[in-house]
Scaffold this motif. Sequence first.
Motif, PDB file in Angstrom:
ATOM      1  N   VAL A 143      21.802  32.078  43.875  1.00  0.00           N
ATOM      2  CA  VAL A 143      22.634  31.060  44.517  1.00  0.00           C
ATOM      3  C   VAL A 143      23.690  31.780  45.335  1.00  0.00           C
ATOM      4  O   VAL A 143      24.390  32.661  44.832  1.00  0.00           O
ATOM      5  CB  VAL A 143      23.294  30.134  43.481  1.00  0.00           C
ATOM      6  N   ILE A 144      23.802  31.418  46.605  1.00  0.00           N
ATOM      7  CA  ILE A 144      24.699  32.126  47.519  1.00  0.00           C
ATOM      8  C   ILE A 144      25.753  31.166  48.067  1.00  0.00           C
ATOM      9  O   ILE A 144      25.416  30.114  48.621  1.00  0.00           O
ATOM     10  CB  ILE A 144      23.902  32.741  48.702  1.00  0.00           C
ATOM     11  N   ASN A 145      27.026  31.521  47.910  1.00  0.00           N
ATOM     12  CA  ASN A 145      28.096  30.761  48.547  1.00  0.00           C
ATOM     13  C   ASN A 145      28.210  31.226  49.996  1.00  0.00           C
ATOM     14  O   ASN A 145      28.451  32.401  50.252  1.00  0.00           O
ATOM     15  CB  ASN A 145      29.423  30.983  47.818  1.00  0.00           C
ATOM     16  N   ALA A 146      28.027  30.292  50.933  1.00  0.00           N
ATOM     17  CA  ALA A 146      27.937  30.685  52.339  1.00  0.00           C
ATOM     18  C   ALA A 146      28.943  29.920  53.189  1.00  0.00           C
ATOM     19  O   ALA A 146      29.038  28.689  53.102  1.00  0.00           O
ATOM     20  CB  ALA A 146      26.534  30.439  52.861  1.00  0.00           C
ATOM     21  N   TYR A 147      29.685  30.649  54.027  1.00  0.00           N
ATOM     22  CA  TYR A 147      30.585  30.008  54.981  1.00  0.00           C
ATOM     23  C   TYR A 147      29.761  29.384  56.107  1.00  0.00           C
ATOM     24  O   TYR A 147      30.008  28.256  56.522  1.00  0.00           O
ATOM     25  CB  TYR A 147      31.571  31.034  55.541  1.00  0.00           C
ATOM     26  N   SER A 148      28.773  30.136  56.590  1.00  0.00           N
ATOM     27  CA  SER A 148      27.863  29.627  57.611  1.00  0.00           C
ATOM     28  C   SER A 148      26.445  29.739  57.075  1.00  0.00           C
ATOM     29  O   SER A 148      25.930  30.847  56.899  1.00  0.00           O
ATOM     30  CB  SER A 148      27.990  30.416  58.914  1.00  0.00           C
ATOM     31  N   LYS A 149      25.817  28.604  56.819  1.00  0.00           N
ATOM     32  CA  LYS A 149      24.474  28.629  56.239  1.00  0.00           C
ATOM     33  C   LYS A 149      23.468  29.256  57.188  1.00  0.00           C
ATOM     34  O   LYS A 149      22.607  30.033  56.773  1.00  0.00           O
ATOM     35  CB  LYS A 149      24.042  27.212  55.862  1.00  0.00           C
ATOM     36  N   LYS A 150      23.563  28.934  58.480  1.00  0.00           N
ATOM     37  CA  LYS A 150      22.602  29.475  59.439  1.00  0.00           C
ATOM     38  C   LYS A 150      22.685  30.999  59.500  1.00  0.00           C
ATOM     39  O   LYS A 150      21.664  31.699  59.495  1.00  0.00           O
ATOM     40  CB  LYS A 150      22.837  28.873  60.821  1.00  0.00           C
ATOM     41  N   GLU A 151      23.904  31.521  59.556  1.00  0.00           N
ATOM     42  CA  GLU A 151      24.072  32.982  59.606  1.00  0.00           C
ATOM     43  C   GLU A 151      23.601  33.630  58.314  1.00  0.00           C
ATOM     44  O   GLU A 151      23.013  34.719  58.331  1.00  0.00           O
ATOM     45  CB  GLU A 151      25.531  33.328  59.891  1.00  0.00           C
ATOM     46  N   THR A 152      23.854  32.964  57.187  1.00  0.00           N
ATOM     47  CA  THR A 152      23.408  33.506  55.898  1.00  0.00           C
ATOM     48  C   THR A 152      21.884  33.521  55.812  1.00  0.00           C
ATOM     49  O   THR A 152      21.285  34.477  55.320  1.00  0.00           O
ATOM     50  CB  THR A 152      24.007  32.683  54.742  1.00  0.00           C
ATOM     51  N   ILE A 153      21.238  32.444  56.295  1.00  0.00           N
ATOM     52  CA  ILE A 153      19.772  32.399  56.317  1.00  0.00           C
ATOM     53  C   ILE A 153      19.223  33.546  57.166  1.00  0.00           C
ATOM     54  O   ILE A 153      18.277  34.239  56.775  1.00  0.00           O
ATOM     55  CB  ILE A 153      19.288  31.040  56.857  1.00  0.00           C
ATOM     56  N   ALA A 154      19.848  33.769  58.335  1.00  0.00           N
ATOM     57  CA  ALA A 154      19.407  34.860  59.204  1.00  0.00           C
ATOM     58  C   ALA A 154      19.566  36.210  58.512  1.00  0.00           C
ATOM     59  O   ALA A 154      18.692  37.081  58.616  1.00  0.00           O
ATOM     60  CB  ALA A 154      20.203  34.831  60.508  1.00  0.00           C
ATOM     61  N   LYS A 155      20.648  36.374  57.779  1.00  0.00           N
ATOM     62  CA  LYS A 155      20.881  37.627  57.051  1.00  0.00           C
ATOM     63  C   LYS A 155      19.820  37.829  55.973  1.00  0.00           C
ATOM     64  O   LYS A 155      19.288  38.939  55.801  1.00  0.00           O
ATOM     65  CB  LYS A 155      22.280  37.596  56.424  1.00  0.00           C
ATOM     66  N   ILE A 156      19.483  36.750  55.251  1.00  0.00           N
ATOM     67  CA  ILE A 156      18.443  36.839  54.219  1.00  0.00           C
ATOM     68  C   ILE A 156      17.109  37.236  54.848  1.00  0.00           C
ATOM     69  O   ILE A 156      16.386  38.094  54.339  1.00  0.00           O
ATOM     70  CB  ILE A 156      18.306  35.491  53.472  1.00  0.00           C
ATOM     71  N   LEU A 157      16.788  36.617  55.977  1.00  0.00           N
ATOM     72  CA  LEU A 157      15.506  36.885  56.632  1.00  0.00           C
ATOM     73  C   LEU A 157      15.426  38.314  57.159  1.00  0.00           C
ATOM     74  O   LEU A 157      14.349  38.910  57.189  1.00  0.00           O
ATOM     75  CB  LEU A 157      15.286  35.890  57.773  1.00  0.00           C
ATOM     76  N   ARG A 158      16.567  38.866  57.563  1.00  0.00           N
ATOM     77  CA  ARG A 158      16.551  40.260  58.052  1.00  0.00           C
ATOM     78  C   ARG A 158      16.267  41.242  56.931  1.00  0.00           C
ATOM     79  O   ARG A 158      15.716  42.324  57.173  1.00  0.00           O
ATOM     80  CB  ARG A 158      17.894  40.595  58.723  1.00  0.00           C
ATOM     81  N   SER A 159      16.634  40.877  55.693  1.00  0.00           N
ATOM     82  CA  SER A 159      16.442  41.801  54.570  1.00  0.00           C
ATOM     83  C   SER A 159      15.249  41.424  53.697  1.00  0.00           C
ATOM     84  O   SER A 159      14.819  42.206  52.855  1.00  0.00           O
ATOM     85  CB  SER A 159      17.703  41.841  53.701  1.00  0.00           C
ATOM     86  N   SER A 160      14.712  40.216  53.888  1.00  0.00           N
ATOM     87  CA  SER A 160      13.584  39.756  53.078  1.00  0.00           C
ATOM     88  C   SER A 160      12.327  39.670  53.925  1.00  0.00           C
ATOM     89  O   SER A 160      12.371  39.747  55.147  1.00  0.00           O
ATOM     90  CB  SER A 160      13.889  38.383  52.465  1.00  0.00           C
ATOM     91  N   LYS A 161      11.235  39.460  53.237  1.00  0.00           N
ATOM     92  CA  LYS A 161       9.956  39.399  53.937  1.00  0.00           C
ATOM     93  C   LYS A 161       9.594  37.956  54.261  1.00  0.00           C
ATOM     94  O   LYS A 161      10.036  37.017  53.611  1.00  0.00           O
ATOM     95  CB  LYS A 161       8.852  40.039  53.081  1.00  0.00           C
ATOM     96  N   THR A 162       8.786  37.793  55.282  1.00  0.00           N
ATOM     97  CA  THR A 162       8.182  36.491  55.576  1.00  0.00           C
ATOM     98  C   THR A 162       6.714  36.577  55.151  1.00  0.00           C
ATOM     99  O   THR A 162       6.216  37.669  54.897  1.00  0.00           O
ATOM    100  CB  THR A 162       8.288  36.170  57.087  1.00  0.00           C
ATOM    101  N   PRO A 163       6.005  35.469  55.037  1.00  0.00           N
ATOM    102  CA  PRO A 163       6.326  34.099  55.411  1.00  0.00           C
ATOM    103  C   PRO A 163       7.458  33.510  54.570  1.00  0.00           C
ATOM    104  O   PRO A 163       7.672  33.889  53.426  1.00  0.00           O
ATOM    105  CB  PRO A 163       5.024  33.341  55.173  1.00  0.00           C
ATOM    106  N   CYS A 164       8.162  32.549  55.189  1.00  0.00           N
ATOM    107  CA  CYS A 164       9.308  31.932  54.544  1.00  0.00           C
ATOM    108  C   CYS A 164       9.264  30.423  54.738  1.00  0.00           C
ATOM    109  O   CYS A 164       8.915  29.941  55.817  1.00  0.00           O
ATOM    110  CB  CYS A 164      10.598  32.498  55.131  1.00  0.00           C
ATOM    111  N   LEU A 165       9.610  29.707  53.690  1.00  0.00           N
ATOM    112  CA  LEU A 165       9.797  28.255  53.757  1.00  0.00           C
ATOM    113  C   LEU A 165      11.271  27.954  53.542  1.00  0.00           C
ATOM    114  O   LEU A 165      11.885  28.479  52.604  1.00  0.00           O
ATOM    115  CB  LEU A 165       8.996  27.561  52.662  1.00  0.00           C
ATOM    116  N   ILE A 166      11.843  27.130  54.426  1.00  0.00           N
ATOM    117  CA  ILE A 166      13.240  26.727  54.295  1.00  0.00           C
ATOM    118  C   ILE A 166      13.278  25.206  54.174  1.00  0.00           C
ATOM    119  O   ILE A 166      12.769  24.500  55.036  1.00  0.00           O
ATOM    120  CB  ILE A 166      14.069  27.179  55.514  1.00  0.00           C
TER     121      ILE A 166
END
Length: 243
Positions: A143-166
């Motif tokens: 569970v991540i506390n995020a100031y900006s959800k979009k930026e946090t999602i982008a950060k997760i995707l840069r460090s995690s693998k795809t395929p991804c479901l949001i």
Amino acid sequence: IALMKDQVDSLNKVEEAAAFINSTLDYFETEKVLREIESKKIKLLYLAPEKLNNLDFAERLKSLKPEFLFIDEAHCISEWGHNFRPSYRKINEFAKYIDLKKTSAFTATATPIVREDIIKQLQFTNPKVFVRGFERENLNINVINAYSKKETIAKILRSSKTPCLIYTATRKLTEATAEYLRASGWNAEFYHAGLSADVRKIIQDRFIEGKTEIVVATNALGMGIDKRDIRTLIHANIPSSIE
């Protein structure tokens, strides 16, 4: 709808013996499926419980003399059936109407109270109950506390693998999130019930085939999509119930 298509496609790769009837089919396509059931070509039919409210359709199914009734996502009978999916609570009436005695119910999310209520609502007598553990050792949950959800999602995707479901809470959020990710360089699409059946089919097929790496969806995409290489799953909006 997405889940029906996913399961029918998967089964028919082994043997052309499954079909679905839902709002994506017109009258002639529906009739074709029913004729194939009559001729024993189709052995397994997928339906939404809402379809059973149509008396003429129920009569047609009764004439086909089905032998088994399988209820998937059976927690809807108890947990959501009171308001969100009331048709789930009428399945037992349908089974009695067509004299179907062999019924099985399946769910991955039933607490002991919900299990008891499913048995009560379906009027099972001395049912066989099979329960497997709920812990998935191959999953990591954060569970991540995020100031900006979009930026946090982008950060997760840069460090995690795809395929991804949001998953998001609304159609508008699926579109806005997918647009942001596309602008950031990802191959992302959105999926919700406001799209036409043809467009939803194309998006689902592209995701399953690996042509699209990220899909942002409402729960219209279904929680049981059988894509075994998904590596990241993000709930951009916390569900009302962790269950």
